[in-house]
Design a protein around this motif. Structure first.
Motif, PDB file in Angstrom:
ATOM      1  N   VAL A 161     -12.341  -5.665 -14.654  1.00  0.00           N
ATOM      2  CA  VAL A 161     -12.415  -4.810 -13.445  1.00  0.00           C
ATOM      3  C   VAL A 161     -12.761  -5.638 -12.085  1.00  0.00           C
ATOM      4  O   VAL A 161     -11.914  -5.759 -11.335  1.00  0.00           O
ATOM      5  N   ARG A 162     -13.707  -6.638 -12.284  1.00  0.00           N
ATOM      6  CA  ARG A 162     -13.607  -7.818 -11.377  1.00  0.00           C
ATOM      7  C   ARG A 162     -12.768  -8.640 -11.154  1.00  0.00           C
ATOM      8  O   ARG A 162     -12.182  -8.762  -9.801  1.00  0.00           O
ATOM      9  N   GLU A 163     -12.125  -8.958 -12.151  1.00  0.00           N
ATOM     10  CA  GLU A 163     -10.908  -9.883 -12.079  1.00  0.00           C
ATOM     11  C   GLU A 163      -9.829  -9.195 -11.356  1.00  0.00           C
ATOM     12  O   GLU A 163      -9.043  -9.754 -10.700  1.00  0.00           O
ATOM     13  N   ALA A 164      -9.703  -7.799 -11.871  1.00  0.00           N
ATOM     14  CA  ALA A 164      -8.325  -7.170 -11.126  1.00  0.00           C
ATOM     15  C   ALA A 164      -8.613  -6.843  -9.641  1.00  0.00           C
ATOM     16  O   ALA A 164      -7.696  -7.161  -9.142  1.00  0.00           O
ATOM     17  N   VAL A 165      -9.731  -6.810  -9.305  1.00  0.00           N
ATOM     18  CA  VAL A 165      -9.951  -6.266  -7.898  1.00  0.00           C
ATOM     19  C   VAL A 165      -9.927  -7.688  -7.323  1.00  0.00           C
ATOM     20  O   VAL A 165      -9.594  -7.687  -5.918  1.00  0.00           O
ATOM     21  N   ALA A 166     -10.433  -8.935  -7.771  1.00  0.00           N
ATOM     22  CA  ALA A 166     -10.301 -10.181  -7.049  1.00  0.00           C
ATOM     23  C   ALA A 166      -8.773 -10.390  -6.834  1.00  0.00           C
ATOM     24  O   ALA A 166      -8.579 -11.421  -5.793  1.00  0.00           O
ATOM     25  N   GLN A 167      -7.820 -10.022  -7.366  1.00  0.00           N
ATOM     26  CA  GLN A 167      -6.512 -10.263  -7.138  1.00  0.00           C
ATOM     27  C   GLN A 167      -5.868  -9.495  -5.937  1.00  0.00           C
ATOM     28  O   GLN A 167      -4.935 -10.097  -5.356  1.00  0.00           O
ATOM     29  N   TYR A 168      -6.699  -8.684  -5.456  1.00  0.00           N
ATOM     30  CA  TYR A 168      -6.439  -7.948  -4.195  1.00  0.00           C
ATOM     31  C   TYR A 168      -7.022  -8.546  -3.271  1.00  0.00           C
ATOM     32  O   TYR A 168      -8.335  -8.612  -2.915  1.00  0.00           O
ATOM     33  N   ARG A 169      -6.328  -9.462  -2.312  1.00  0.00           N
ATOM     34  CA  ARG A 169      -7.109 -10.398  -1.152  1.00  0.00           C
ATOM     35  C   ARG A 169      -7.729  -9.405  -0.125  1.00  0.00           C
ATOM     36  O   ARG A 169      -6.664  -8.528   0.286  1.00  0.00           O
ATOM     37  N   PRO A 170      -8.664  -9.707   0.652  1.00  0.00           N
ATOM     38  CA  PRO A 170      -8.981  -8.837   1.548  1.00  0.00           C
ATOM     39  C   PRO A 170      -8.073  -8.976   2.740  1.00  0.00           C
ATOM     40  O   PRO A 170      -8.111  -8.444   3.601  1.00  0.00           O
ATOM     41  N   ASP A 171      -7.429 -10.192   2.828  1.00  0.00           N
ATOM     42  CA  ASP A 171      -6.654 -10.253   4.089  1.00  0.00           C
ATOM     43  C   ASP A 171      -5.334  -9.704   4.171  1.00  0.00           C
ATOM     44  O   ASP A 171      -4.432  -9.791   5.170  1.00  0.00           O
ATOM     45  N   GLY A 172      -5.016  -8.843   2.967  1.00  0.00           N
ATOM     46  CA  GLY A 172      -3.874  -8.123   2.804  1.00  0.00           C
ATOM     47  C   GLY A 172      -2.515  -8.901   2.506  1.00  0.00           C
ATOM     48  O   GLY A 172      -1.481  -8.648   2.822  1.00  0.00           O
ATOM     49  N   ASP A 173      -2.663 -10.222   2.024  1.00  0.00           N
ATOM     50  CA  ASP A 173      -1.665 -11.048   1.775  1.00  0.00           C
ATOM     51  C   ASP A 173      -0.807 -10.545   0.593  1.00  0.00           C
ATOM     52  O   ASP A 173       0.234 -11.317   0.557  1.00  0.00           O
ATOM     53  N   ARG A 174      -1.177  -9.402   0.071  1.00  0.00           N
ATOM     54  CA  ARG A 174      -0.239  -9.026  -1.106  1.00  0.00           C
ATOM     55  C   ARG A 174       1.124  -8.409  -0.555  1.00  0.00           C
ATOM     56  O   ARG A 174       0.958  -7.795   0.512  1.00  0.00           O
ATOM     57  N   ARG A 175       2.167  -8.812  -1.002  1.00  0.00           N
ATOM     58  CA  ARG A 175       3.461  -8.266  -0.732  1.00  0.00           C
ATOM     59  C   ARG A 175       3.978  -7.153  -1.647  1.00  0.00           C
ATOM     60  O   ARG A 175       3.783  -7.143  -2.689  1.00  0.00           O
ATOM     61  N   GLY A 176       4.577  -6.235  -0.805  1.00  0.00           N
ATOM     62  CA  GLY A 176       5.312  -5.254  -1.555  1.00  0.00           C
ATOM     63  C   GLY A 176       6.649  -5.832  -2.306  1.00  0.00           C
ATOM     64  O   GLY A 176       7.016  -6.706  -1.971  1.00  0.00           O
ATOM     65  N   GLU A 177       7.222  -5.048  -2.944  1.00  0.00           N
ATOM     66  CA  GLU A 177       8.438  -5.230  -3.708  1.00  0.00           C
ATOM     67  C   GLU A 177       9.372  -5.657  -2.619  1.00  0.00           C
ATOM     68  O   GLU A 177      10.237  -6.434  -2.693  1.00  0.00           O
ATOM     69  N   GLU A 178       9.589  -4.907  -1.793  1.00  0.00           N
ATOM     70  CA  GLU A 178      10.810  -5.097  -0.690  1.00  0.00           C
ATOM     71  C   GLU A 178      10.525  -6.398   0.018  1.00  0.00           C
ATOM     72  O   GLU A 178      11.495  -7.118   0.303  1.00  0.00           O
ATOM     73  N   GLU A 179       9.220  -6.520   0.411  1.00  0.00           N
ATOM     74  CA  GLU A 179       8.894  -7.900   1.024  1.00  0.00           C
ATOM     75  C   GLU A 179       9.129  -9.103   0.222  1.00  0.00           C
ATOM     76  O   GLU A 179       9.983  -9.989   0.671  1.00  0.00           O
ATOM     77  N   ARG A 180       8.990  -8.871  -0.959  1.00  0.00           N
ATOM     78  CA  ARG A 180       9.068 -10.088  -1.908  1.00  0.00           C
ATOM     79  C   ARG A 180      10.555 -10.462  -2.114  1.00  0.00           C
ATOM     80  O   ARG A 180      11.080 -11.499  -2.009  1.00  0.00           O
ATOM     81  N   ARG A 181      11.383  -9.390  -2.009  1.00  0.00           N
ATOM     82  CA  ARG A 181      12.881  -9.414  -2.429  1.00  0.00           C
ATOM     83  C   ARG A 181      13.391 -10.088  -1.335  1.00  0.00           C
ATOM     84  O   ARG A 181      14.318 -10.715  -1.278  1.00  0.00           O
ATOM     85  N   ARG A 182      12.893  -9.631   0.093  1.00  0.00           N
ATOM     86  CA  ARG A 182      13.488 -10.238   1.284  1.00  0.00           C
ATOM     87  C   ARG A 182      13.122 -11.500   1.410  1.00  0.00           C
ATOM     88  O   ARG A 182      14.146 -12.541   1.670  1.00  0.00           O
ATOM     89  N   VAL A 183      11.731 -11.997   1.064  1.00  0.00           N
ATOM     90  CA  VAL A 183      11.446 -13.581   1.010  1.00  0.00           C
ATOM     91  C   VAL A 183      12.510 -14.119   0.032  1.00  0.00           C
ATOM     92  O   VAL A 183      12.944 -15.388   0.300  1.00  0.00           O
ATOM     93  N   LEU A 184      12.566 -13.701  -1.260  1.00  0.00           N
ATOM     94  CA  LEU A 184      13.471 -14.543  -2.090  1.00  0.00           C
ATOM     95  C   LEU A 184      14.936 -14.452  -1.778  1.00  0.00           C
ATOM     96  O   LEU A 184      15.623 -15.682  -1.957  1.00  0.00           O
ATOM     97  N   ASN A 185      15.546 -13.608  -0.978  1.00  0.00           N
ATOM     98  CA  ASN A 185      16.563 -13.671  -0.566  1.00  0.00           C
ATOM     99  C   ASN A 185      16.762 -14.627   0.524  1.00  0.00           C
ATOM    100  O   ASN A 185      17.764 -15.583   0.777  1.00  0.00           O
ATOM    101  N   VAL A 186      15.819 -14.863   1.442  1.00  0.00           N
ATOM    102  CA  VAL A 186      16.036 -15.990   2.515  1.00  0.00           C
ATOM    103  C   VAL A 186      15.961 -17.216   1.903  1.00  0.00           C
ATOM    104  O   VAL A 186      16.466 -18.284   2.339  1.00  0.00           O
ATOM    105  N   LEU A 187      14.899 -17.424   0.775  1.00  0.00           N
ATOM    106  CA  LEU A 187      14.881 -18.794   0.123  1.00  0.00           C
ATOM    107  C   LEU A 187      16.269 -19.003  -0.562  1.00  0.00           C
ATOM    108  O   LEU A 187      16.786 -20.224  -0.487  1.00  0.00           O
TER     109      LEU A 187
END
Length: 96
Positions: free
Chosen positions: A31-57
């Motif tokens: 549980v600690r490791e799973a929670v640690a993956q969620y960064r407090p600064d909200g840096d996790r991207r949703g699927e739509e944002e991830r796809r947009r970034v990949l398309n730009v690249l």
């Protein structure tokens, strides 16, 4: 450490138990490791944002000029030679 109590559904509990057994760790560590993956600064991207970034690249890489290794090596030799001459035309670089 703090001791806390949460209610989770049966499927999540089963997944947690299996993960703990597979990794040979306590459930609390999983549980600690799973929670640690969620960064407090909200840096996790949703699927739509991830796809947009990949398309730009992908577009960026597709727009890069395609040159042969020989052409790249030639340009690098020219750059290195120009650095040996100095920054002002006709003035040789001083040796250290």
């Amino acid at each position: 450490m703090k001791k806390v109590t949460y209610t989770i559904d049966d499927r999540t509990a089963t997944t947690l138990r299996r993960a703990a057994a597979r990794h040979r760790k306590p459930q609390s560590a999983i549980v600690r490791e799973a929670v640690a993956q969620y960064r407090p600064d909200g840096d996790r991207r949703g699927e739509e944002e991830r796809r947009r970034v990949l398309n730009v690249l992908d577009a960026y890489w597709a727009s890069m000029p395609k040159r042969s290794n020989a052409a790249v090596e030639k340009e690098l030799r020219e750059i290195r030679a120009s650095r040996r001459v100095g920054w002002r035309p006709g003035v040789p670089r001083r040796r250290r």
